[in-house]
Design a protein around this motif. Structure first.
Motif, PDB file in Angstrom:
ATOM      1  N   THR A  84      52.139  41.576  37.189  1.00  0.00           N
ATOM      2  CA  THR A  84      50.849  41.851  36.436  1.00  0.00           C
ATOM      3  C   THR A  84      49.928  42.216  37.632  1.00  0.00           C
ATOM      4  OG1 THR A  84      50.277  39.790  35.987  1.00  0.00           O
ATOM      5  CG2 THR A  84      51.774  40.657  34.711  1.00  0.00           C
ATOM      6  N   HIS A  85      48.793  42.602  36.920  1.00  0.00           N
ATOM      7  CA  HIS A  85      47.686  42.535  37.926  1.00  0.00           C
ATOM      8  C   HIS A  85      46.555  41.340  37.825  1.00  0.00           C
ATOM      9  CE1 HIS A  85      46.011  44.512  34.503  1.00  0.00           C
ATOM     10  NE2 HIS A  85      44.797  44.242  34.641  1.00  0.00           N
ATOM     11  N   HIS A  86      47.525  40.309  37.256  1.00  0.00           N
ATOM     12  CA  HIS A  86      46.525  39.073  36.813  1.00  0.00           C
ATOM     13  C   HIS A  86      46.724  38.056  37.391  1.00  0.00           C
ATOM     14  CE1 HIS A  86      44.396  40.885  33.189  1.00  0.00           C
ATOM     15  NE2 HIS A  86      45.767  41.235  32.807  1.00  0.00           N
ATOM     16  N   GLY A  87      47.107  38.102  38.642  1.00  0.00           N
ATOM     17  CA  GLY A  87      47.401  37.097  39.796  1.00  0.00           C
ATOM     18  C   GLY A  87      46.205  36.163  39.913  1.00  0.00           C
ATOM     19  N   LEU A  88      46.583  35.023  40.411  1.00  0.00           N
ATOM     20  CA  LEU A  88      45.480  34.107  40.531  1.00  0.00           C
ATOM     21  C   LEU A  88      44.198  34.479  41.339  1.00  0.00           C
ATOM     22  CD1 LEU A  88      44.260  31.128  39.855  1.00  0.00           C
ATOM     23  CD2 LEU A  88      45.829  30.275  42.059  1.00  0.00           C
ATOM     24  N   PRO A  89      44.535  35.117  42.427  1.00  0.00           N
ATOM     25  CA  PRO A  89      43.427  35.587  43.307  1.00  0.00           C
ATOM     26  C   PRO A  89      42.583  36.750  42.611  1.00  0.00           C
ATOM     27  CG  PRO A  89      45.231  35.360  44.666  1.00  0.00           C
ATOM     28  CD  PRO A  89      45.707  35.246  43.326  1.00  0.00           C
ATOM     29  N   GLY A  90      43.323  37.565  42.085  1.00  0.00           N
ATOM     30  CA  GLY A  90      42.527  38.649  41.108  1.00  0.00           C
ATOM     31  C   GLY A  90      41.862  38.131  39.796  1.00  0.00           C
ATOM     32  N   SER A  91      42.385  37.258  39.256  1.00  0.00           N
ATOM     33  CA  SER A  91      41.844  36.666  37.935  1.00  0.00           C
ATOM     34  C   SER A  91      40.479  35.826  38.469  1.00  0.00           C
ATOM     35  CB  SER A  91      42.665  35.797  37.432  1.00  0.00           C
ATOM     36  OG  SER A  91      43.951  36.415  37.044  1.00  0.00           O
ATOM     37  N   LEU A  92      40.493  35.253  39.731  1.00  0.00           N
ATOM     38  CA  LEU A  92      39.498  34.469  39.907  1.00  0.00           C
ATOM     39  C   LEU A  92      38.143  35.316  40.385  1.00  0.00           C
ATOM     40  CD1 LEU A  92      40.901  31.598  42.191  1.00  0.00           C
ATOM     41  CD2 LEU A  92      39.624  31.278  40.027  1.00  0.00           C
ATOM     42  N   ILE A  93      38.429  36.491  41.182  1.00  0.00           N
ATOM     43  CA  ILE A  93      37.579  37.628  41.294  1.00  0.00           C
ATOM     44  C   ILE A  93      37.102  38.124  40.165  1.00  0.00           C
ATOM     45  CG2 ILE A  93      37.224  39.610  42.443  1.00  0.00           C
ATOM     46  CD1 ILE A  93      39.341  38.898  44.769  1.00  0.00           C
ATOM     47  N   GLU A  94      37.976  38.446  39.210  1.00  0.00           N
ATOM     48  CA  GLU A  94      37.309  39.153  37.776  1.00  0.00           C
ATOM     49  C   GLU A  94      36.742  38.188  36.940  1.00  0.00           C
ATOM     50  OE1 GLU A  94      40.604  40.845  36.241  1.00  0.00           O
ATOM     51  OE2 GLU A  94      40.839  42.448  38.083  1.00  0.00           O
ATOM     52  N   GLY A  95      36.807  36.841  37.283  1.00  0.00           N
ATOM     53  CA  GLY A  95      36.177  35.868  36.339  1.00  0.00           C
ATOM     54  C   GLY A  95      37.317  35.726  35.123  1.00  0.00           C
ATOM     55  N   ASP A  96      38.285  35.885  35.053  1.00  0.00           N
ATOM     56  CA  ASP A  96      39.195  35.792  33.810  1.00  0.00           C
ATOM     57  C   ASP A  96      39.891  34.363  34.031  1.00  0.00           C
ATOM     58  OD1 ASP A  96      40.912  35.908  31.957  1.00  0.00           O
ATOM     59  OD2 ASP A  96      41.722  37.958  32.325  1.00  0.00           O
ATOM     60  N   PHE A  97      39.023  33.404  33.492  1.00  0.00           N
ATOM     61  CA  PHE A  97      39.602  32.138  33.708  1.00  0.00           C
ATOM     62  C   PHE A  97      40.712  31.660  32.826  1.00  0.00           C
ATOM     63  CE2 PHE A  97      34.988  32.333  35.012  1.00  0.00           C
ATOM     64  CZ  PHE A  97      35.055  32.052  36.280  1.00  0.00           C
ATOM     65  N   VAL A  98      41.093  32.407  31.913  1.00  0.00           N
ATOM     66  CA  VAL A  98      42.129  32.008  31.088  1.00  0.00           C
ATOM     67  C   VAL A  98      43.512  32.365  31.786  1.00  0.00           C
ATOM     68  CG1 VAL A  98      43.580  32.762  29.169  1.00  0.00           C
ATOM     69  CG2 VAL A  98      41.249  32.974  28.729  1.00  0.00           C
ATOM     70  N   PHE A  99      43.439  33.429  32.606  1.00  0.00           N
ATOM     71  CA  PHE A  99      44.735  33.586  33.537  1.00  0.00           C
ATOM     72  C   PHE A  99      44.636  32.698  34.796  1.00  0.00           C
ATOM     73  CE2 PHE A  99      45.116  37.469  30.690  1.00  0.00           C
ATOM     74  CZ  PHE A  99      46.677  37.546  30.928  1.00  0.00           C
ATOM     75  N   ALA A 100      43.529  32.541  35.145  1.00  0.00           N
ATOM     76  CA  ALA A 100      43.266  31.565  36.535  1.00  0.00           C
ATOM     77  C   ALA A 100      43.685  30.434  36.039  1.00  0.00           C
ATOM     78  CB  ALA A 100      41.879  31.924  37.124  1.00  0.00           C
ATOM     79  N   GLY A 101      43.009  29.834  34.832  1.00  0.00           N
ATOM     80  CA  GLY A 101      43.396  28.522  34.332  1.00  0.00           C
ATOM     81  C   GLY A 101      44.779  28.261  34.242  1.00  0.00           C
ATOM     82  N   PHE A 102      45.545  29.117  33.585  1.00  0.00           N
ATOM     83  CA  PHE A 102      46.950  29.086  33.355  1.00  0.00           C
ATOM     84  C   PHE A 102      47.665  28.902  34.654  1.00  0.00           C
ATOM     85  CE2 PHE A 102      50.919  30.052  32.060  1.00  0.00           C
ATOM     86  CZ  PHE A 102      51.100  29.852  30.730  1.00  0.00           C
ATOM     87  N   ASP A 103      47.460  29.721  35.487  1.00  0.00           N
ATOM     88  CA  ASP A 103      48.245  29.463  36.920  1.00  0.00           C
ATOM     89  C   ASP A 103      48.018  28.369  37.559  1.00  0.00           C
ATOM     90  OD1 ASP A 103      49.362  32.183  36.221  1.00  0.00           O
ATOM     91  OD2 ASP A 103      48.406  33.163  37.776  1.00  0.00           O
TER      92      ASP A 103
END
Length: 513
Positions: free
Chosen positions: A458-477
């Motif tokens: 997916t495009h929801h990897g940890l670095p990308g999620s942090l950059i986009e501010g998507d803390f659900v995906f970032a927190g999960f990883d």
């Protein structure tokens, strides 16, 4: 025999007999604090769009009017601050020639149009497993209830057994074999004792109507009457057969939100476009301690308010709703939910260390292992190592199975139990100490693979999620990486010293097992 000795005997055997199931129930139940977030992670195709429940309800009805004009029922789960889509269950009409469409729909809350996402049970699987154990209804709930009763008895007997319950809160000796396991068990139990008692007792009360049906049967001629009065279930109505256009939904949803000072969570439309149509809204329990279902029912033809039910207006209903609210914790904000998650992990640790303590106390240097000890040790490994590996396999399957594969939701669940079963069987071919070391290493690898698979598919990897501010995906990883690190540390400690799982004194006996 003294009272304390009697309680210690009861405590040990109650914990042992139900311990393996309780461990799995605690672990999956703890994960369920983030049920919506897990579901969102497992459907990465769905974008988060903040939309009001009123707008989502109107958009959903607009779409359903086009594809299911003659349906007999629309059950619409509206989005909130933790969910990002509208989910619909529609019951098509059984008339010959009536249009047919998918019964289960996932809609964009902003437009009402269907969205394509991979089929999955998401966090709902962990939630259902923790009180049904993947057994047929109602057997699974009865077994879970029996385990909860054992847990409640173990808590009470454990408190009586403790000679110095407050001192045990601050006593944790490392690398002392059985003594260390006892300290770890005591600390994990005493540290969150109020939580353990609360979550066990309220868990029993959530299913008390099933466990004790006689009062309902005595006071209500039909179970549906009880469900309508206590749970706000809409009464069954018969269609008139006369066409009548469905009123605008948005004003009704706004009126319900104004009366409750809270948005609706669910909308039920019975016999849409019939003169007898009913529109029922169920209040959201987010931010509310009382999880009782408050409902408002309107005429679908005129918009007139027909009645309201539930919401814990009576003492008994209010108490039941509060007990349910304490258990599911929908009232908790993000910080409190994380605190409850950590408390749930202490409960898991309490059960796990208790199981390990039972074997450590019965193993002596040079003693010949007896069959019961061998069985308990193997069940401990199968549960304490196998359960998290199975959960990680469930998450990995979500990313590795093709998104459009038919029946993929069932395959994900099967991946969890097949992985769990393979671990349970394979570890029997290894010495106990090696089985612990290798099993913990496998768990670390499985959890570390989850964020890696997420980044590759997916495009929801940890670095990308942090950059986009998507803390659900970032927190999960981040949580998966933390779990992998803990299991890796446990595996390393087991390999280097053997002390996390066995004392130096009894390690030689374990190696021969």
């Amino acid at each position: 025999m003294s009272l304390r000795r009697t309680m210690a005997w009861i405590h040990g055997w109650l914990g042992l007999l139900a311990g393996w199931l309780l461990f799995a129930m605690f672990l999956t139940g703890t994960a369920s604090y983030f049920r919506p977030e897990i579901t969102r992670w497992m459907q990465p195709e769905l974008a988060m769009r903040p939309v009001s429940a009123t707008h989502a309800a109107a958009a959903a009805v607009s779409y359903l009017q086009r594809v299911g004009f003659d349906d007999t029922l629309w059950y619409v789960y509206l989005p909130d601050s933790r969910t990002n889509v509208t989910r619909v269950f529609a019951l098509p009409a059984s008339k010959p020639g009536a249009p047919r469409h998918d019964q289960d729909l996932v809609l964009d809350p902003a437009t009402g149009h269907p969205v394509r996402a991979r089929e999955t049970l998401g966090g709902e699987h962990f939630y259902r497993f923790h009180f049904q154990l993947e057994l047929p209804y109602p057997l699974g709930r009865w077994v879970a209830g029996a385990c909860a009763m054992f847990m409640l008895g173990a808590i009470v007997s454990g408190v009586i057994t403790h000679k110095r319950i407050f001192a045990d809160l601050f006593t944790l000796r490392w690398n002392k074999g059985q003594r260390s396991w006892l300290d770890a068990h005591n600390v994990s139990a005493v540290l969150a004792l109020p939580y353990h008692a609360m979550i066990t007792y309220t868990g029993l009360l959530t299913l008390i109507a099933m466990y004790m049906p006689s009062p309902i049967a005595t006071n209500y001629a039909r179970p549906a009457d009880f469900d309508r009065e206590v749970y706000g279930t809409p009464a069954e109505i018969a269609p008139t057969g006369r066409r009548a256009p469905l009123v605008a939904i948005a004003p009704l949803a706004d009126d319900a939100a104004r009366r409750w000072k809270a948005p609706p969570a669910t909308m039920i439309v019975q016999h849409p476009n019939d003169a007898a149509a009913r529109v029922t809204f169920i209040r959201s329990t987010l931010g509310t301690l009382n999880a009782g279902a408050a409902t408002l029912t309107y005429s679908g033809a005129t918009g007139q308010l027909l009645g309201r039910t539930g919401g814990g207006t009576g003492a008994a209903a209010s108490t039941a709703g509060t007990m349910l609210g304490l258990h599911v914790a929908h009232f908790a904000g993000q910080d409190l939910r994380w605190a409850l998650f950590c408390l749930g992990l202490t409960g898991t640790a309490m059960v796990g260390t208790g199981l390990l303590l039972w074997t450590a106390a019965r193993r002596r240097a040079g003693a010949v292992p007896f069959p019961g000890l061998w069985l308990v040790e193997r069940l401990n490994i199968a549960t304490i190592v196998g359960t998290p590996i199975g959960m990680a396999a469930y998450l990995l399957a979500n990313r590795l199975i093709p998104a459009g594969a038919p029946g993929r939701a069932d395959i994900e669940v099967q991946a969890m139990f097949w992985s769990w079963g393979v671990v349970a069987v394979a570890q029997c071919a290894r010495p106990v100490r090696r089985a612990w070391t290798e099993g913990l290493a496998c768990a670390a690898t499985a959890f570390a693979a989850v964020p890696l698979a997420n980044a590759l598919t997916t495009h929801h990897g940890l670095p990308g999620s942090l950059i986009e501010g998507d803390f659900v995906f970032a927190g999960f990883d981040a949580a998966m990486i933390a779990m992998a690190s803990l299991f890796a540390l446990a595996s390393w400690r087991s390999l280097s010293t053997g002390k996390p799982l066995l004392s130096k004194r009894v390690r030689q006996g374990a190696d021969r097992a």
